[in-house]
Design a protein around this motif. Structure first.
Motif, PDB file in Angstrom:
ATOM      1  N   GLU A 101       0.812  -1.195   0.000  1.00 17.89           N
ATOM      2  CA  GLU A 101       0.000   0.000   0.000  1.00 17.89           C
ATOM      3  C   GLU A 101       0.859   1.263   0.000  1.00 17.89           C
ATOM      4  O   GLU A 101       1.715   1.451   0.845  1.00 17.89           O
ATOM      5  CB  GLU A 101      -0.926   0.032   1.222  1.00 17.89           C
ATOM      6  CG  GLU A 101      -2.027  -0.997   1.191  1.00 17.89           C
ATOM      7  CD  GLU A 101      -1.578  -2.359   1.654  1.00 17.89           C
ATOM      8  OE1 GLU A 101      -0.352  -2.511   1.892  1.00 17.89           O
ATOM      9  OE2 GLU A 101      -2.409  -3.260   1.760  1.00 17.89           O
ATOM     10  N   GLY A 102       0.587   2.118  -1.003  1.00 11.24           N
ATOM     11  CA  GLY A 102       1.222   3.422  -1.054  1.00 11.24           C
ATOM     12  C   GLY A 102       2.628   3.447  -1.609  1.00 11.24           C
ATOM     13  O   GLY A 102       3.325   4.450  -1.425  1.00 11.24           O
ATOM     14  N   THR A 103       3.063   2.419  -2.313  1.00 15.41           N
ATOM     15  CA  THR A 103       4.448   2.385  -2.801  1.00 15.41           C
ATOM     16  C   THR A 103       4.530   2.290  -4.316  1.00 15.41           C
ATOM     17  O   THR A 103       5.628   2.115  -4.851  1.00 15.41           O
ATOM     18  CB  THR A 103       5.192   1.194  -2.178  1.00 15.41           C
ATOM     19  OG1 THR A 103       4.512  -0.021  -2.511  1.00 15.41           O
ATOM     20  CG2 THR A 103       5.261   1.333  -0.667  1.00 15.41           C
ATOM     21  N   ALA A 104       3.403   2.393  -5.028  1.00 16.94           N
ATOM     22  CA  ALA A 104       3.419   2.170  -6.476  1.00 16.94           C
ATOM     23  C   ALA A 104       3.609   3.455  -7.267  1.00 16.94           C
ATOM     24  O   ALA A 104       4.263   3.446  -8.320  1.00 16.94           O
ATOM     25  CB  ALA A 104       2.127   1.473  -6.913  1.00 16.94           C
ATOM     26  N   LEU A 105       3.054   4.561  -6.804  1.00 18.27           N
ATOM     27  CA  LEU A 105       3.093   5.801  -7.586  1.00 18.27           C
ATOM     28  C   LEU A 105       4.406   6.542  -7.358  1.00 18.27           C
ATOM     29  O   LEU A 105       4.942   6.563  -6.252  1.00 18.27           O
ATOM     30  CB  LEU A 105       1.918   6.698  -7.203  1.00 18.27           C
ATOM     31  CG  LEU A 105       0.516   6.091  -7.364  1.00 18.27           C
ATOM     32  CD1 LEU A 105      -0.550   7.137  -7.090  1.00 18.27           C
ATOM     33  CD2 LEU A 105       0.338   5.468  -8.734  1.00 18.27           C
ATOM     34  N   THR A 106       4.880   7.182  -8.409  1.00 17.93           N
ATOM     35  CA  THR A 106       6.131   7.945  -8.356  1.00 17.93           C
ATOM     36  C   THR A 106       5.865   9.400  -8.718  1.00 17.93           C
ATOM     37  O   THR A 106       4.777   9.767  -9.187  1.00 17.93           O
ATOM     38  CB  THR A 106       7.172   7.348  -9.310  1.00 17.93           C
ATOM     39  OG1 THR A 106       6.673   7.417 -10.655  1.00 17.93           O
ATOM     40  CG2 THR A 106       7.451   5.885  -8.958  1.00 17.93           C
ATOM     41  N   ASP A 107       6.882  10.232  -8.509  1.00 16.18           N
ATOM     42  CA  ASP A 107       6.741  11.649  -8.836  1.00 16.18           C
ATOM     43  C   ASP A 107       6.472  11.860 -10.322  1.00 16.18           C
ATOM     44  O   ASP A 107       5.656  12.717 -10.696  1.00 16.18           O
ATOM     45  CB  ASP A 107       8.015  12.398  -8.432  1.00 16.18           C
ATOM     46  CG  ASP A 107       8.177  12.482  -6.930  1.00 16.18           C
ATOM     47  OD1 ASP A 107       7.183  12.225  -6.216  1.00 16.18           O
ATOM     48  OD2 ASP A 107       9.286  12.807  -6.457  1.00 16.18           O
ATOM     49  N   GLU A 108       7.134  11.096 -11.200  1.00 10.34           N
ATOM     50  CA  GLU A 108       6.982  11.294 -12.641  1.00 10.34           C
ATOM     51  C   GLU A 108       5.554  11.019 -13.096  1.00 10.34           C
ATOM     52  O   GLU A 108       4.964  11.786 -13.874  1.00 10.34           O
ATOM     53  CB  GLU A 108       7.958  10.396 -13.404  1.00 10.34           C
ATOM     54  CG  GLU A 108       9.419  10.762 -13.230  1.00 10.34           C
ATOM     55  CD  GLU A 108       9.980  10.299 -11.887  1.00 10.34           C
ATOM     56  OE1 GLU A 108       9.256   9.552 -11.173  1.00 10.34           O
ATOM     57  OE2 GLU A 108      11.104  10.698 -11.540  1.00 10.34           O
ATOM     58  N   GLY A 109       4.957   9.924 -12.578  1.00 12.25           N
ATOM     59  CA  GLY A 109       3.599   9.591 -12.997  1.00 12.25           C
ATOM     60  C   GLY A 109       2.576  10.594 -12.497  1.00 12.25           C
ATOM     61  O   GLY A 109       1.649  10.979 -13.234  1.00 12.25           O
ATOM     62  N   VAL A 110       2.716  11.090 -11.269  1.00 14.13           N
ATOM     63  CA  VAL A 110       1.755  12.045 -10.725  1.00 14.13           C
ATOM     64  C   VAL A 110       1.924  13.399 -11.399  1.00 14.13           C
ATOM     65  O   VAL A 110       0.922  14.090 -11.696  1.00 14.13           O
ATOM     66  CB  VAL A 110       1.927  12.151  -9.196  1.00 14.13           C
ATOM     67  CG1 VAL A 110       1.008  13.220  -8.628  1.00 14.13           C
ATOM     68  CG2 VAL A 110       1.643  10.808  -8.533  1.00 14.13           C
ATOM     69  N   VAL A 111       3.153  13.821 -11.671  1.00 14.22           N
ATOM     70  CA  VAL A 111       3.369  15.107 -12.350  1.00 14.22           C
ATOM     71  C   VAL A 111       2.760  15.082 -13.743  1.00 14.22           C
ATOM     72  O   VAL A 111       2.115  16.052 -14.188  1.00 14.22           O
ATOM     73  CB  VAL A 111       4.870  15.423 -12.403  1.00 14.22           C
ATOM     74  CG1 VAL A 111       5.144  16.602 -13.335  1.00 14.22           C
ATOM     75  CG2 VAL A 111       5.406  15.723 -11.009  1.00 14.22           C
ATOM     76  N   ALA A 112       2.919  13.979 -14.476  1.00 12.86           N
ATOM     77  CA  ALA A 112       2.324  13.871 -15.812  1.00 12.86           C
ATOM     78  C   ALA A 112       0.804  13.908 -15.735  1.00 12.86           C
ATOM     79  O   ALA A 112       0.137  14.521 -16.597  1.00 12.86           O
ATOM     80  CB  ALA A 112       2.796  12.574 -16.471  1.00 12.86           C
ATOM     81  N   LEU A 113       0.225  13.271 -14.722  1.00 12.27           N
ATOM     82  CA  LEU A 113      -1.228  13.300 -14.575  1.00 12.27           C
ATOM     83  C   LEU A 113      -1.725  14.709 -14.265  1.00 12.27           C
ATOM     84  O   LEU A 113      -2.720  15.169 -14.852  1.00 12.27           O
ATOM     85  CB  LEU A 113      -1.642  12.337 -13.470  1.00 12.27           C
ATOM     86  CG  LEU A 113      -3.131  12.311 -13.114  1.00 12.27           C
ATOM     87  CD1 LEU A 113      -3.957  11.852 -14.312  1.00 12.27           C
ATOM     88  CD2 LEU A 113      -3.386  11.413 -11.907  1.00 12.27           C
ATOM     89  N   LEU A 114      -1.043  15.425 -13.377  1.00 11.99           N
ATOM     90  CA  LEU A 114      -1.467  16.781 -13.027  1.00 11.99           C
ATOM     91  C   LEU A 114      -1.296  17.735 -14.206  1.00 11.99           C
ATOM     92  O   LEU A 114      -2.089  18.680 -14.371  1.00 11.99           O
ATOM     93  CB  LEU A 114      -0.670  17.283 -11.826  1.00 11.99           C
ATOM     94  CG  LEU A 114      -0.921  16.535 -10.510  1.00 11.99           C
ATOM     95  CD1 LEU A 114      -0.050  17.107  -9.403  1.00 11.99           C
ATOM     96  CD2 LEU A 114      -2.380  16.594 -10.107  1.00 11.99           C
ATOM     97  N   ALA A 115      -0.303  17.487 -15.036  1.00 13.66           N
ATOM     98  CA  ALA A 115      -0.133  18.324 -16.224  1.00 13.66           C
ATOM     99  C   ALA A 115      -1.295  18.143 -17.190  1.00 13.66           C
ATOM    100  O   ALA A 115      -1.646  19.076 -17.929  1.00 13.66           O
ATOM    101  CB  ALA A 115       1.189  17.999 -16.914  1.00 13.66           C
ATOM    102  N   ALA A 116      -1.937  16.965 -17.150  1.00 11.97           N
ATOM    103  CA  ALA A 116      -3.037  16.697 -18.082  1.00 11.97           C
ATOM    104  C   ALA A 116      -4.389  17.112 -17.516  1.00 11.97           C
ATOM    105  O   ALA A 116      -5.234  17.650 -18.247  1.00 11.97           O
ATOM    106  CB  ALA A 116      -3.058  15.205 -18.443  1.00 11.97           C
TER     107      ALA A 116
END
Length: 609
Positions: free
Chosen positions: A393-408
């Motif tokens: 739990e809570g170890t799958a997401l990284t900074d790169e994936g969340v930043v790309a999602l927020l950019a979209a």
């Protein structure tokens, strides 16, 4: 065999008719020599008797020495006593005689003397197997290890008397045990206003829900209050579910569906076909068959929120999302704790519901950065919750994936929840939120330990695109410091309404006073486990935050029982005079109906450190 020779004393005793037992050779020899004194080995010590004068009468001397009552004796024994010992013995004898004379007799005690405690009986200390006299009935009985003593006097009790004594004692009424009233040293200082008649009736209905036949037209707000009370007692069952179902309902929230089977969950679509909002918590019995009936029954459903639908499979999610069309699609979907939802089901959700405004994919075990890439097309999102994603739990997401999602999707985001994604750090704040989330009002970063004071300050320093946050949670972001709080106040002090600083222990007291002075619009504040919080800080927050309703200060050892409390009273007569609603008058004068509730004072210190 020659007969045993008998001694003279033995022969005399036999002739006198007495019965004597066998004697040893030593005893016979001593008797032949005239030594016939009795030896009491276990006799209790007695004071020495008065000296005996020289034996002039041999018969008396022998009778006193032997104690057997024989008439004749062949010899006597004389004992010489020194004058000093004789004088001491005479003194002791005189003292014992004086005590005997002074001791009152039984008649004197009964007549006027002070009664003394009776002496222990001769049968008090009998060993098991011996014969004793019952102290109650006077009968002889054999003593055992279970023999009871007489509770009303001396002696022992036989078995029948023991049983009667036990029955008598048990028959006596026992005194009522008085409960000691436990008074807490410091009670929780919480303002609790008087309940209105409507609130009291709702509370009674919620507790007696099994005895209610129908709720009637009570409105959606009151129905929701009753549902919360019933869920609190876990009293919602298939028998009383029909009380919350009606064909005219457009929204329904059931907060504990643990005791509702799947067929009753499916029947909601039949009894409430016009629902637009449906929220079900603790729906562990919901399975694929329920979703099939919902897809056929709900034609106006726009918002669906499910908590813990464990039994729904990936195929069940895919089939349900595939049932939506352009004419009917979801605007809000939330699911929490569904381990079987995968990327295929998420793709079908995005494909058939492209106009989603609210999306919650919390605690989804199969969420990864690839899953976040599927969400890039949801540009209309205003609320996004991707907390505690992946497995572990809570170890799958990284900074790169969340930043790309927020950019979209961050252009229209108003609420963003990233709690317990432990691998996220400063890049999400600096490269994701700051440039792309200009309309953000609510941000939750709980348990993100990799966020540093520098990155947090960079987010709020020179952020002209954002007009200020109303809700912020940095719960257990232990690396933040006073500089982080100063940057937050410089940017959002005018708009903050709810602030969670739980366990941000590096904040100094000066900055807490500044918080109380600048953030005057805060309604709910959590400063638990912040070491600098004390009574003076609490007092400053009460004075500087006029609308503060709830203050959490758990684990603050410097907050004592003398912590000030401020309660806002209502001038009901003033409100009644103008004939306006109380809430409207409160809002006009900037007051709140409830007073300040201080949580966490149950175990505070008695003396300030």
């Amino acid at each position: 065999m020659a007969p045993r020779r008998q001694t003279a004393p033995a022969e005399a005793a036999r002739r006198a008719g007495e019965i004597t037992g066998p004697t040893s050779a030593l005893t016979s020899f001593l008797r032949e020599q005239g030594i016939t004194g009795n030896i009491h080995r276990r006799a209790p010590p007695t004071p020495p008797a008065a000296p005996v004068p020289a034996a002039s009468d041999p018969t008396n001397a022998n009778a006193d020495a032997s104690g057997s009552g024989s008439a004749s004796s062949p010899a006597t024994v004389s004992i010489e006593v020194s004058p000093a010992k004789r004088k001491g013995a005479q003194a002791k004898g005189a003292a014992s005689k004086k005590q005997k004379k002074q001791a009152p007799s039984d008649d004197e005690a009964e007549s006027g003397g002070v009664p003394q405690a009776p002496k222990p009986g001769r049968y008090d200390k009998r060993a098991p197997g011996s014969i004793a006299m019952c102290g109650e009935c006077g009968k002889r009985f054999t003593v055992t290890k279970y023999t009871a003593s007489n509770p009303l006097g001396n002696g022992l009790l036989c078995l029948p008397c023991s049983n009667e004594s036990i029955a008598t004692i048990s028959a006596k009424p026992k005194p009522k045990a008085t409960k000691k009233r436990v008074v807490k040293s410091v009670e929780e200082k919480e303002f609790k206003p008087l309940k209105t008649l409507q609130q009291a009736c709702i509370a009674v209905i919620g507790k007696q829900i099994n005895n209610v036949e129908a709720l009637g037209d009570i409105g959606p707000k009151n129905l929701d209050r009753i549902a919360k009370i019933v869920a609190k007692h876990r009293a919602l069952t298939r028998d009383n579910l029909e009380l919350f179902l009606d064909i005219g309902h457009t929204q329904l929230s059931l907060y504990d569906c643990t005791n509702i089977p799947d067929e009753d969950l499916a029947s909601i679509a039949s009894f409430c076909p016009h629902l637009e909002r449906l929220t079900l918590n603790m729906c562990g019995r919901l399975d694929d068959s329920v979703l099939v009936k919902w897809a056929a029954g709900f034609k106006e459903l726009k918002y669906l929120s499910l908590y813990a639908p464990y039994l729904v499979t990936a195929k069940g999610w895919s089939d349900y999302f595939s049932s939506f069309t352009d004419e009917h699609s979801l605007m809000g979907f939330g699911v929490r704790q569904s381990a079987r939802m995968n990327d295929d089901a998420i793709s079908l959700l995005v494909q058939h519901c492209p106009g989603l405004l609210n999306l919650q994919l919390s605690e989804i075990g199969k969420m990864t950065d690839l899953s976040l890439g599927i969400l890039h097309s949801l540009t209309n999102l205003t609320s996004l919750d991707i907390s505690r994603s992946g497995f572990p739990e809570g170890t799958a997401l990284t900074d790169e994936g969340v930043v790309a999602l927020l950019a979209a999707v961050g252009e229209n985001l108003v609420e963003l929840i990233l709690d317990q994604n432990y691998e996220l750090g400063d890049d999400v704040l600096v490269s994701g939120i700051k440039p792309h989330c200009k309309h953000l009002r609510s941000l939750s970063l709980a348990h993100l330990a990799h966020i540093t004071p520098e990155g947090f300050s960079t987010l709020f320093d020179l952020w002209p695109l954002n007009s200020g946050l109303t809700h912020l949670s940095v719960h257990r972001c232990t690396s933040l410091s006073s500089s982080s709080l100063r940057s937050l106040l410089a940017h959002s002090a005018h708009s903050l309404q709810r602030l969670d600083l739980h366990s941000v222990d590096e904040i100094e007291q000066v900055d807490l006073f500044q918080l109380a002075k600048e953030a005057t619009g805060i309604v709910e504040l959590d400063v638990s486990f912040v070491r600098a919080v004390d009574n003076f800080v609490v007092k400053a927050m009460q004075d500087g935050m006029p609308v503060l309703a709830t203050l959490f200060c758990h684990g603050n050892n410097r907050v004592t029982q003398d912590c000030p409390q401020k309660v806002r009273y209502l001038l009901l007569t003033f409100f009644l005079k103008f004939g306006e609603a109380v809430e409207q008058r409160l809002m006009r004068f900037g007051l709140t109906q409830n007073g300040l509730s201080i949580r966490g004072l149950e175990n505070c210190m008695h003396v300030e450190l």
